[in-house]
Write an enzyme that holds these catalytic residues in place. Structure first.
Site, PDB file in Angstrom:
ATOM      1  N   TRP A  65      -0.786   7.876  10.324  1.00  0.00           N
ATOM      2  CA  TRP A  65      -1.854   7.179   9.589  1.00  0.00           C
ATOM      3  C   TRP A  65      -3.069   7.138  10.488  1.00  0.00           C
ATOM      4  CZ3 TRP A  65       2.464   3.296   8.796  1.00  0.00           C
ATOM      5  CH2 TRP A  65       2.649   2.484   9.905  1.00  0.00           C
TER       6      TRP A  65
ATOM      7  N   ARG B  67       1.324  12.316   6.895  1.00  0.00           N
ATOM      8  CA  ARG B  67       2.369  13.257   7.298  1.00  0.00           C
ATOM      9  C   ARG B  67       3.250  12.682   8.410  1.00  0.00           C
ATOM     10  NH1 ARG B  67      -2.003  16.365  10.417  1.00  0.00           N
ATOM     11  NH2 ARG B  67      -1.621  15.701  12.551  1.00  0.00           N
TER      12      ARG B  67
ATOM     13  N   ASN C 206       0.848  -1.189   0.000  1.00  0.00           N
ATOM     14  CA  ASN C 206       0.000   0.000   0.000  1.00  0.00           C
ATOM     15  C   ASN C 206       0.883   1.238   0.000  1.00  0.00           C
ATOM     16  OD1 ASN C 206      -2.855   1.060   0.366  1.00  0.00           O
ATOM     17  ND2 ASN C 206      -1.730   2.203   1.927  1.00  0.00           N
TER      18      ASN C 206
ATOM     19  N   ARG D 208      -6.432 -12.235  22.776  1.00  0.00           N
ATOM     20  CA  ARG D 208      -7.281 -11.112  23.210  1.00  0.00           C
ATOM     21  C   ARG D 208      -7.916 -10.440  21.987  1.00  0.00           C
ATOM     22  NH1 ARG D 208      -6.480  -8.806  28.377  1.00  0.00           N
ATOM     23  NH2 ARG D 208      -8.029  -7.347  27.637  1.00  0.00           N
TER      24      ARG D 208
ATOM     25  N   ASP E 140      -3.683  22.264   9.777  1.00  0.00           N
ATOM     26  CA  ASP E 140      -4.175  21.253   8.842  1.00  0.00           C
ATOM     27  C   ASP E 140      -5.015  21.826   7.706  1.00  0.00           C
ATOM     28  OD1 ASP E 140      -4.484  18.555   7.983  1.00  0.00           O
ATOM     29  OD2 ASP E 140      -4.260  17.972  10.083  1.00  0.00           O
TER      30      ASP E 140
HETATM   31  C1  LIG Z   1      -1.128  16.659   1.453  1.00  0.00           C
HETATM   32  C2  LIG Z   1      -1.881  15.530   2.081  1.00  0.00           C
HETATM   33  C3  LIG Z   1      -1.613  15.130   3.376  1.00  0.00           C
HETATM   34  C4  LIG Z   1      -2.300  14.086   3.978  1.00  0.00           C
HETATM   35  N1  LIG Z   1      -1.997  13.723   5.257  1.00  0.00           N
HETATM   36  C5  LIG Z   1      -2.612  12.658   5.821  1.00  0.00           C
HETATM   37  C6  LIG Z   1      -2.252  12.227   7.128  1.00  0.00           C
HETATM   38  O1  LIG Z   1      -1.394  12.820   7.791  1.00  0.00           O
HETATM   39  N2  LIG Z   1      -2.888  11.134   7.638  1.00  0.00           N
HETATM   40  C7  LIG Z   1      -3.835  10.443   6.938  1.00  0.00           C
HETATM   41  O2  LIG Z   1      -4.350   9.441   7.440  1.00  0.00           O
HETATM   42  N3  LIG Z   1      -4.216  10.856   5.701  1.00  0.00           N
HETATM   43  C8  LIG Z   1      -3.615  11.937   5.129  1.00  0.00           C
HETATM   44  N4  LIG Z   1      -3.971  12.344   3.865  1.00  0.00           N
HETATM   45  C9  LIG Z   1      -5.048  11.628   3.157  1.00  0.00           C
HETATM   46  C10 LIG Z   1      -4.575  10.261   2.656  1.00  0.00           C
HETATM   47  O3  LIG Z   1      -3.403  10.393   1.895  1.00  0.00           O
HETATM   48  C11 LIG Z   1      -5.655   9.597   1.834  1.00  0.00           C
HETATM   49  O4  LIG Z   1      -6.747   9.338   2.681  1.00  0.00           O
HETATM   50  C12 LIG Z   1      -5.195   8.303   1.165  1.00  0.00           C
HETATM   51  O5  LIG Z   1      -6.235   7.789   0.364  1.00  0.00           O
HETATM   52  C13 LIG Z   1      -4.779   7.255   2.171  1.00  0.00           C
HETATM   53  O6  LIG Z   1      -4.326   6.113   1.504  1.00  0.00           O
HETATM   54  P1  LIG Z   1      -4.819   4.663   1.948  1.00  0.00           P
HETATM   55  O7  LIG Z   1      -6.258   4.554   1.518  1.00  0.00           O
HETATM   56  O8  LIG Z   1      -3.933   3.742   1.166  1.00  0.00           O
HETATM   57  O9  LIG Z   1      -4.646   4.561   3.406  1.00  0.00           O
HETATM   58  C14 LIG Z   1      -3.292  13.402   3.254  1.00  0.00           C
HETATM   59  C15 LIG Z   1      -3.574  13.803   1.941  1.00  0.00           C
HETATM   60  C16 LIG Z   1      -2.891  14.845   1.351  1.00  0.00           C
HETATM   61  C17 LIG Z   1      -3.210  15.254  -0.044  1.00  0.00           C
HETATM   62 MN   LIG Z   2      -4.398   2.345  -0.392  1.00  0.00          MN
END
Ligand SMILES: Cc1cc2nc3c(=O)[nH]c(=O)nc-3n(C[C@H](O)[C@H](O)[C@H](O)COP(=O)(O)O)c2cc1C
Ligand SMILES: [Mn+2]
Length: 529
Positions: A197, A184, A179, A218, A329
């Protein structure tokens, strides 16, 4: 032709008049952010909205470093990044892929061949380390120093410097699939960062799967699930477990790699809300129409984009959380401190004279507004696959993507608007949508004036607003609890007798076509305009 790497993309930006090189000295602490913020807001509300991409060539405290910002910061540039004249073309390519026509004769079968060739391009290729530019310089062990990178602090009350455009790579422990998500990373010191995440994101689920395996005795422990992100402190939760379980948790390290500064399609793929089982590397290949080249990382069992400017390698220790934030943010507010996993670096590899890539999030519109709009366009066919009655969707940047979605539908039966709301709340990351406005198909959802007119004229609020409860975006500061709260749907469609509406419904105003064309012919002569 697909961009080979960030530098190739920068070359195109420059040739297209889309890049501004900044040669005066600028501090990565707040100053770059202020410049990028003002640039993002240039031409606001006009077709030319969003200033140029910025390449900072004189970075205070980092001689020789270069920082690229605002690379996706306009509609034009987003199209250039994805090499298309219209984002709807990408949506149409998806439509063709998901609805292949059954071939009935030889010629039809032949027509499928280019599509098969196209699909072949999606799959990434693994190249050898010697061909991987991201390994031109390798720092391991004592030599690892994150503080060498020109990492930004973007808002005054931020908890520190944050890596804002990282492509975070993890592996699903069950399926082995990779993935890539953009999460950030707050820099704590030379070798550790936060790993933000959010708990409903895919990497957090990878971590939960490992926790489930380590604590089979658990299973389903709620505190334990909070250990993946934004929960109670690790110490509190671990206290409730048997010592052997705690040892098992602490023995498990989840490997993580992070790419910074890739070709634009790969960076973009890290933000798309893809189904968990679809590898972002495949999405990048689809967007580039050329396979992405990967290489094995040095110290972890993960493949990373071979052309990246920087690769950070390391691990997240199960059971370890640390305070992350505050961070200015994309909601326009600070997200407050919360506990998140910690990323420990084991290795940094980079290209010679690496170019660092960053963004700033803040009050919209910012660079991510354009990335979000691209997601809106590209994902429409996928939404329509499940909810074919959807005509169009608008996620206005000021609704910060998870606060407001406007949807137009072909209404066919009583309660249809409510069905759409529930369908959206059940669909991937659209589950976070705090407010959904549903209008009839004759309303242009991109026209906010028209939407306002309908959404207020067409409702009896008590009857037409639907409340529900569910998961809420981690960034929401108003919900009753972190990650959990209420959502609202507004049914602004015309109400039907089948829905218990017995009064006559008035027609909307339009002038006779004949009168309009007569006035069109006279309009100039009248000298009003
Ligand atoms: C500039 C930017 C920063 C982001 N920062 C975060 C973050 O810190 N944490 C988070 O969970 N999603 C963040 N996102 C959103 C995720 O990148 C987005 O939900 C993505 O689809 C997650 O990928 P996944 O579905 O593979 O988990 C950010 C998006 C952008 C454009
Ligand atoms: Mn994904």
């Amino acid at each position: 032709m697909a961009y080979t790497d960030l530098r190739d993309w920068i070359k195109t930006l420059e040739k297209s008049g889309e890049l501004k090189r900044i040669t005066v000295e600028v501090d990565p602490i707040l100053e770059m952010a202020e410049i990028a913020d003002r640039t993002a807001k240039l031409g606001r509300g006009t077709p030319k909205a969003g200033g140029p991409a910025l390449l900072f060539e004189n970075v205070k405290g980092h001689p020789g470093a270069q920082v690229l910002m605002n690379q996706f910061g306009s509609e034009r540039r987003m199209r250039l990044a994805l090499e298309t004249n219209s984002l709807d073309d990408i949506a149409n390519r998806i439509r063709t892929l998901i609805k292949p026509q059954m071939p009935t004769n030889f010629m039809d079968k032949m027509k499928l061949l280019p599509m098969l060739a196209e699909v072949g391009n999606f799959f990434p290729k693994v190249v050898s380390a010697k061909d991987a530019l991201c390994k031109q310089v390798i720092h391991r062990g004592e030599d690892v120093n994150l503080l060498d990178l020109p990492i930004l602090k973007t808002w005054p009350n931020d908890g520190g410097r944050f890596i804002t455009l990282p492509c975070v790579i993890t592996r699903d422990p069950k399926s082995g699939k990779r993935n890539v998500g953009m999460y950030r990373m707050q820099v704590y010191d030379a070798k550790t960062t936060g790993m933000h995440w959010q708990r409903q994101k895919v990497a957090a689920e990878h971590m939960r799967d490992r926790l489930r395996a380590a604590t089979a005795d658990r299973a389903g422990n709620v505190d334990l699930m909070a250990l993946t992100a934004g929960g109670t402190t690790a110490a509190t939760s671990l206290d409730t477990l048997a010592t052997t379980t705690v040892t098992r948790i602490r023995e498990d390290r989840m490997e993580v790699a992070v790419a910074i500064g890739t070709d634009p399609a790969t960076t973009f793929s890290a933000i798309v809300p893809a189904p968990p089982d679809v590898e972002e590397y495949l999405i990048s290949g689809f967007l580039r129409q050329k396979p992405l080249e990967l290489v094995k990382a040095e110290t972890v069992d993960l493949e990373v984009p071979a052309h990246a400017e920087y690769i950070l390698e390391g691990y997240v220790q199960l059971g370890e959380l640390r305070t992350e934030g505050p961070f200015g943010d994309h909601t326009g507010f600070y997200t407050m401190q919360e506990d998140y996993p910690v990323f420990h670096l084991t290795c940094i590899t980079h290209r010679k004279d690496p170019i660092y890539a960053a963004t700033i999030v803040g009050k919209p519109p910012m660079e991510d507004a354009w990335m979000g709009k691209a997601v809106e366009r590209i994902f429409l066919p996928l939404m329509q696959l499940t909810l074919p009655e959807i005509v169009d969707v608008n996620l206005p940047p000021e609704g910060v993507f998870h606060n407001l979605m406007i949807v137009s539908i072909k209404k066919s039966y009583a309660g249809h608007a409510r069905k759409i709301m529930n369908g959206i709340w059940a669909m991937g990351q659209a589950m976070f949508t705090k407010c959904i406005i549903v209008v009839d198909e004759d309303c242009d959802v991109q026209d906010l004036a028209e939407v306002t007119l309908r959404a207020t004229n067409n409702i009896d609020p008590e009857r037409d607003i639907q409340f529900t409860l569910g998961p809420i975006d981690s960034l929401d500061h108003a919900s009753r609890l972190p990650n959990y709260g209420s959502k609202m749907g507004i049914d602004a469609t015309r109400k039907w007798a089948a829905e218990g509406f017995t009064r006559p419904w008035p027609a909307m105003l339009t002038m006779d076509a004949e009168v309009k064309s007569k006035i069109d012919a006279h309009w100039k002569k009248l000298g009003i305009e």
